[in-house]
Design a protein around this motif. Structure first.
Motif, PDB file in Angstrom:
ATOM      1  N   LEU A  23       1.651   5.437  -9.719  1.00  0.00           N
ATOM      2  CA  LEU A  23       2.469   4.314 -10.185  1.00  0.00           C
ATOM      3  C   LEU A  23       3.862   4.296  -9.552  1.00  0.00           C
ATOM      4  CD1 LEU A  23       1.625   4.908 -13.947  1.00  0.00           C
ATOM      5  CD2 LEU A  23       0.842   2.952 -12.609  1.00  0.00           C
ATOM      6  N   SER A  24       4.426   3.093  -9.467  1.00  0.00           N
ATOM      7  CA  SER A  24       5.845   2.979  -9.104  1.00  0.00           C
ATOM      8  C   SER A  24       6.657   3.537 -10.268  1.00  0.00           C
ATOM      9  CB  SER A  24       6.210   1.506  -8.900  1.00  0.00           C
ATOM     10  OG  SER A  24       6.177   0.834 -10.145  1.00  0.00           O
ATOM     11  N   THR A  25       7.951   3.702 -10.084  1.00  0.00           N
ATOM     12  CA  THR A  25       8.743   4.251 -11.195  1.00  0.00           C
ATOM     13  C   THR A  25       8.755   3.277 -12.374  1.00  0.00           C
ATOM     14  OG1 THR A  25      10.840   3.416 -10.273  1.00  0.00           O
ATOM     15  CG2 THR A  25      10.172   5.651  -9.662  1.00  0.00           C
ATOM     16  N   GLY A  26       8.807   1.984 -12.057  1.00  0.00           N
ATOM     17  CA  GLY A  26       8.745   0.992 -13.142  1.00  0.00           C
ATOM     18  C   GLY A  26       7.394   1.042 -13.846  1.00  0.00           C
ATOM     19  N   PRO A  79      -2.321  20.490 -21.672  1.00  0.00           N
ATOM     20  CA  PRO A  79      -3.616  19.905 -21.292  1.00  0.00           C
ATOM     21  C   PRO A  79      -3.807  18.458 -21.742  1.00  0.00           C
ATOM     22  CG  PRO A  79      -3.869  21.780 -22.827  1.00  0.00           C
ATOM     23  CD  PRO A  79      -2.423  21.668 -22.529  1.00  0.00           C
ATOM     24  N   GLU A  80      -3.073  18.035 -22.766  1.00  0.00           N
ATOM     25  CA  GLU A  80      -3.232  16.659 -23.269  1.00  0.00           C
ATOM     26  C   GLU A  80      -2.393  15.652 -22.476  1.00  0.00           C
ATOM     27  OE1 GLU A  80      -5.290  15.654 -25.660  1.00  0.00           O
ATOM     28  OE2 GLU A  80      -6.016  17.726 -25.651  1.00  0.00           O
ATOM     29  N   ALA A  81      -1.522  16.158 -21.609  1.00  0.00           N
ATOM     30  CA  ALA A  81      -0.560  15.258 -20.951  1.00  0.00           C
ATOM     31  C   ALA A  81      -1.231  14.320 -19.952  1.00  0.00           C
ATOM     32  CB  ALA A  81       0.492  16.098 -20.225  1.00  0.00           C
ATOM     33  N   ASP A  82      -0.672  13.112 -19.845  1.00  0.00           N
ATOM     34  CA  ASP A  82      -1.050  12.201 -18.755  1.00  0.00           C
ATOM     35  C   ASP A  82      -0.243  12.602 -17.525  1.00  0.00           C
ATOM     36  OD1 ASP A  82      -2.859  10.638 -19.983  1.00  0.00           O
ATOM     37  OD2 ASP A  82      -1.587   8.834 -20.119  1.00  0.00           O
ATOM     38  N   VAL A  83      -0.909  12.616 -16.376  1.00  0.00           N
ATOM     39  CA  VAL A  83      -0.209  12.918 -15.115  1.00  0.00           C
ATOM     40  C   VAL A  83       0.118  11.587 -14.423  1.00  0.00           C
ATOM     41  CG1 VAL A  83      -0.402  14.017 -12.850  1.00  0.00           C
ATOM     42  CG2 VAL A  83      -1.388  15.138 -14.863  1.00  0.00           C
ATOM     43  N   LEU A  84       1.403  11.337 -14.178  1.00  0.00           N
ATOM     44  CA  LEU A  84       1.823  10.115 -13.487  1.00  0.00           C
ATOM     45  C   LEU A  84       2.475  10.519 -12.167  1.00  0.00           C
ATOM     46  CD1 LEU A  84       3.662   8.238 -16.434  1.00  0.00           C
ATOM     47  CD2 LEU A  84       1.222   8.510 -16.066  1.00  0.00           C
ATOM     48  N   VAL A  85       1.950  10.009 -11.059  1.00  0.00           N
ATOM     49  CA  VAL A  85       2.560  10.363  -9.769  1.00  0.00           C
ATOM     50  C   VAL A  85       2.870   9.103  -8.964  1.00  0.00           C
ATOM     51  CG1 VAL A  85       1.299  12.564  -9.721  1.00  0.00           C
ATOM     52  CG2 VAL A  85       0.473  10.645  -8.335  1.00  0.00           C
ATOM     53  N   HIS A  86       3.847   9.237  -8.089  1.00  0.00           N
ATOM     54  CA  HIS A  86       4.288   8.118  -7.254  1.00  0.00           C
ATOM     55  C   HIS A  86       3.400   8.053  -6.004  1.00  0.00           C
ATOM     56  CE1 HIS A  86       7.048   5.542  -4.979  1.00  0.00           C
ATOM     57  NE2 HIS A  86       7.550   5.216  -6.155  1.00  0.00           N
ATOM     58  N   PRO A  87       3.129   6.842  -5.488  1.00  0.00           N
ATOM     59  CA  PRO A  87       2.291   6.764  -4.272  1.00  0.00           C
ATOM     60  C   PRO A  87       2.945   7.326  -3.016  1.00  0.00           C
ATOM     61  CG  PRO A  87       2.999   4.566  -4.968  1.00  0.00           C
ATOM     62  CD  PRO A  87       3.419   5.521  -6.039  1.00  0.00           C
ATOM     63  N   GLU A  88       4.206   7.734  -3.091  1.00  0.00           N
ATOM     64  CA  GLU A  88       4.816   8.431  -1.945  1.00  0.00           C
ATOM     65  C   GLU A  88       4.407   9.903  -1.909  1.00  0.00           C
ATOM     66  OE1 GLU A  88       9.054   7.838  -1.907  1.00  0.00           O
ATOM     67  OE2 GLU A  88       8.840   5.675  -1.935  1.00  0.00           O
ATOM     68  N   CYS A  89       3.718  10.385  -2.968  1.00  0.00           N
ATOM     69  CA  CYS A  89       3.247  11.781  -2.964  1.00  0.00           C
ATOM     70  C   CYS A  89       2.076  11.918  -1.991  1.00  0.00           C
ATOM     71  CB  CYS A  89       2.760  12.179  -4.359  1.00  0.00           C
ATOM     72  SG  CYS A  89       4.056  12.267  -5.588  1.00  0.00           S
ATOM     73  N   ASN A  90       1.859  13.141  -1.513  1.00  0.00           N
ATOM     74  CA  ASN A  90       0.725  13.414  -0.621  1.00  0.00           C
ATOM     75  C   ASN A  90      -0.591  13.029  -1.276  1.00  0.00           C
ATOM     76  OD1 ASN A  90       2.335  14.501   1.345  1.00  0.00           O
ATOM     77  ND2 ASN A  90       2.180  16.583   0.552  1.00  0.00           N
ATOM     78  N   LYS A  91      -1.588  12.722  -0.446  1.00  0.00           N
ATOM     79  CA  LYS A  91      -2.861  12.258  -0.999  1.00  0.00           C
ATOM     80  C   LYS A  91      -3.510  13.296  -1.910  1.00  0.00           C
ATOM     81  CE  LYS A  91      -5.598  12.903   3.263  1.00  0.00           C
ATOM     82  NZ  LYS A  91      -6.411  14.064   3.048  1.00  0.00           N
ATOM     83  N   GLU A  92      -3.331  14.577  -1.599  1.00  0.00           N
ATOM     84  CA  GLU A  92      -3.937  15.636  -2.426  1.00  0.00           C
ATOM     85  C   GLU A  92      -3.367  15.594  -3.853  1.00  0.00           C
ATOM     86  OE1 GLU A  92      -2.458  16.165   0.506  1.00  0.00           O
ATOM     87  OE2 GLU A  92      -4.175  16.633   1.796  1.00  0.00           O
ATOM     88  N   VAL A  93      -2.144  15.165  -3.969  1.00  0.00           N
ATOM     89  CA  VAL A  93      -1.501  15.037  -5.287  1.00  0.00           C
ATOM     90  C   VAL A  93      -1.991  13.753  -5.965  1.00  0.00           C
ATOM     91  CG1 VAL A  93       0.739  14.673  -6.423  1.00  0.00           C
ATOM     92  CG2 VAL A  93       0.494  16.437  -4.675  1.00  0.00           C
ATOM     93  N   GLN A  94      -2.049  12.678  -5.198  1.00  0.00           N
ATOM     94  CA  GLN A  94      -2.527  11.403  -5.748  1.00  0.00           C
ATOM     95  C   GLN A  94      -3.953  11.539  -6.282  1.00  0.00           C
ATOM     96  OE1 GLN A  94      -1.906   7.739  -3.600  1.00  0.00           O
ATOM     97  NE2 GLN A  94      -0.291   8.632  -2.339  1.00  0.00           N
ATOM     98  N   GLU A  95      -4.750  12.362  -5.576  1.00  0.00           N
ATOM     99  CA  GLU A  95      -6.167  12.481  -5.960  1.00  0.00           C
ATOM    100  C   GLU A  95      -6.363  13.164  -7.316  1.00  0.00           C
ATOM    101  OE1 GLU A  95      -8.455  12.475  -1.636  1.00  0.00           O
ATOM    102  OE2 GLU A  95      -7.554  14.337  -2.359  1.00  0.00           O
ATOM    103  N   LEU A  96      -5.319  13.779  -7.850  1.00  0.00           N
ATOM    104  CA  LEU A  96      -5.445  14.500  -9.119  1.00  0.00           C
ATOM    105  C   LEU A  96      -5.362  13.597 -10.343  1.00  0.00           C
ATOM    106  CD1 LEU A  96      -3.232  17.634  -8.356  1.00  0.00           C
ATOM    107  CD2 LEU A  96      -5.723  17.526  -8.473  1.00  0.00           C
ATOM    108  N   THR A  97      -5.015  12.335 -10.135  1.00  0.00           N
ATOM    109  CA  THR A  97      -4.840  11.457 -11.297  1.00  0.00           C
ATOM    110  C   THR A  97      -5.200  10.022 -10.961  1.00  0.00           C
ATOM    111  OG1 THR A  97      -3.223  10.581 -12.881  1.00  0.00           O
ATOM    112  CG2 THR A  97      -2.372  11.188 -10.723  1.00  0.00           C
TER     113      THR A  97
END
Ligand code: 13P
Ligand code: SF4
Length: 305
Positions: free
Chosen positions: A214-217, A192-210
């Motif tokens: 971010l890019s990989t860099g 539960p304490e973790a930061d969620v980092l997702v790439h903008p190539e993920c679906n919008k439903e995934v992007q909306e969770l965090t």
């Protein structure tokens, strides 16, 4: 400790006055022998700075090696496995870009660096996941043809007043399409304490969770500056390898362990060795296309640097 094969590769590289560039999705054994590892933008910048090397071994996919070739027309750029293609880059042929340009003559064309050289030659400017918004915002035009990734297009559209038209309508990355909100929520429940980092190539439903899209860099920079220990990483699994090597004190976890880019994994140490010995497989871009594409690459670099 390097293996004998890795040591041999290092030796051959010195002998050939070469440099090995690798994308963040390369497996650990290739990351270990690379001179430089980075995201697409960092690799473009590095490629634009290469001066004193005769041979560039590019451990990434076709569009990345082509970009290095466009930036270094006088150097020999080789890719260890010539079949390492990015399927998304192949979803937007140059003819398709021309078709959209005819339909929207006053729109600017911003293409993701994940495109083939011929398509790049049709763009006004390129972008990567690290600078897409900045590039779009820097343009005078209010309507932007943006491709080929529909999810990156959506990410940009959320943050700009400009009209973003995705070309083609359903361009995507098969690896990032694998993530679902359920994968992220499952990991988040465990950590539960973790930061969620997702790439903008993920679906919008995934992007909306965090808020950390971010890019990989960008992910690597985020982990470095964060005081947290746990991170759920929503991109290709070897990004976790990269973060762990750089930050052994942190705990990055893949959001979905099967998110593997098979195309990136075609490179092996044996193939890297072969590419150094036989100076193959050479990546070339026809001069006329390279010159046009270079303008779009250079414009992106001017905006980004
Ligand atoms: P990055 O530029 O964020 O490394 O992304 C490249 C890529 O191919 C993502 O799938
Ligand atoms: Fe292409 Fe996706 Fe692989 Fe990146 S992860 S290189 S976008 S197929």
């Amino acid at each position: 400790m390097l293996t004998d094969l890795q040591k041999e590769i290092r030796y051959l590289k010195e002998e050939k006055n070469g440099i090995i560039l690798a994308h963040n999705y390369q497996p650990q054994e290739i990351q270990e022998i690379a001179d430089f590892i980075g995201d697409s933008l960092e690799l473009c910048i590095k490629a634009s700075e290469i001066k004193d090397k005769d041979l560039v071994v590019f451990c990434g996919v076709d569009f990345m090696a082509e970009t290095a070739a466009i930036l270094n027309p006088l150097k020999k750029i080789v890719i260890p496995d010539k079949n390492a293609e990015c399927p998304m880059a192949h979803m937007l042929p140059a003819a398709e870009v021309r078709k959209y340009k005819k339909r929207y003559p006053s729109a600017a064309v911003v293409l993701y660096v994940n495109t083939l050289a011929e398509a790049k030659a049709e763009a006004d400017v390129l972008c990567t996941s690290a600078n897409a918004l900045k590039v779009v915002e820097s343009l005078e035009e209010d309507t932007i043809l943006f491709g080929p990734d529909q999810n990156l297009a959506w990410y940009v559209a959320q943050q700009t007043d400009k009209e973003i038209i995705p070309i083609p309508e359903e361009g995507h990355c098969y690896v990032h399409k694998m993530f679902t909100p359920a994968d992220i929520l499952f990991q988040k429940e465990k950590y539960p304490e973790a930061d969620v980092l997702v790439h903008p190539e993920c679906n919008k439903e995934v992007q909306e969770l965090t808020e950390n899209v971010l890019s990989t860099g960008g992910m690597l920079k985020h982990v470095k500056k964060s005081s947290k220990k746990d991170f759920i990483i929503g991109t290709e699994v070897d990004m976790v390898t990269r973060i762990k090597r750089e930050h052994p004190e942190k705990n990055p976890m893949p959001a979905f362990e099967e998110a593997i880019c098979e195309n990136m994994k075609l490179h092996t140490l044996e193939k890297v060795k072969n590419s150094l010995i036989n100076e193959e497989f050479v990546v070339t871009v026809p001069e006329e296309i390279a010159q046009k594409a270079l303008k779009a690459v250079q414009r992106m670099l001017d905006i980004s640097l």
